[in-house]
Design an enzyme around this catalytic site. Sequence first.
Site: not given
Length: 408
Positions: A337, A355
């Site tokens: 992301h 992440c």
Amino acid sequence: MRRRLTARTGRRTGRRTALPVAFTSAAAVLLLACGSGGAPDGGSGKGAGDGDKDRSAAVVVRPGDDSARVPVGRKVTVRVRGGSLTSVEVTSPGPGRLAGTWSEDRSVWTATTPLAPGATYTVKARGRASGGSPLERTASFTTEAPRNTFVGEYVPDRGTTVGVAMPVSITFDKPIRNKAAVERKLEVTASPAVDGAWSWIKDRNGKDRVDYRPERFWKPGTEVTLRMNLAGVDAGGGVYGTQQRLVHFRIGDAVTSTLDVTRKTMTVARNGRVLRALKVSSGKKGYETWNGTMVVLSKVPTIRMDSSTVRIFGHEAYDLGSVRWDVQLTPSGTYVHAAPWNEGKFGLTNGSHGCIGLSTDDARWFYGQVSVGDPVTVVGSTDTVAINNGYGDWNVDWASWKEGGALR
């Protein structure tokens, strides 16, 4: 209302308003054989007596074509009057074929295998009247629905196009004790053909799950079909399947991404041609990004990320209300992301909580390139992603994968 049929042509010859008492049944199917009749005067051939015998010959199937659901306690019987049976076949896509025994004169066939609930059976009977005319009949019936059922939630869905790493995955809503019986009624075919195998695992939610994958990633353009013939299949403990599914899907381009956590770059390729090498910031010490191959599960343009949902509290806690260009890799919370708050770390420092963070522009570009089923492989990190944390199937060697099948 039943109609009288000829044995050779199936032509309707009129309505029957009554049946012989010995064969009267609302769930029976009769086939009457029509002989050639008497020979012309002065000619040779069958006598009128043989023709009369053929005309009265009948095959009875119980239970036969009927709208009512048949109790599973019923026995399937096929009998012939005025002749003999040559073959009887009773099958259902789920439970399979019924075994049976013959009477000494082969005038009666009786099933010895019990019926399964919620299944549709087809009866095919062939015989010969005493005068020589052939007899043939096909009938079908459906049994009562089971009281205790299981269903499987499958992916990919029909008509979709997915990435080269997408397995066929089925998660069941009830425990599957007889895994072999269920697996036997699952089939995957592909064009071009592949060598693939099923393997059983426990999903993260504790449910039984079975995945199918080839030895290596699918080839782009492969057409895949999943067949689920589970109606009437006993999964053990009196739990029966209800599903009959035919699912077609297609494999798209080979979009592969490889993240090197030491170099802090992620290389994206399409069908073997490198598109871009993106600077990233992945998991910091104590929150390392999973090693191994993960598979894109979903894409959403904006999401709220709250650390409490992944059990991160205290001074490491965060609550980000609008995170852009989110590509999900695991149900445990691994995403690729946009991470503008880590500007200055991309390509230099791993500073996330697991992440894979990108600049907003790079994240938007990556979001537009990948699809559900595309692989993202991480090298140089620590713990390998678990097989049930999304689709970690590809981190199991081929020999071990095949050992996970119930029919090995």
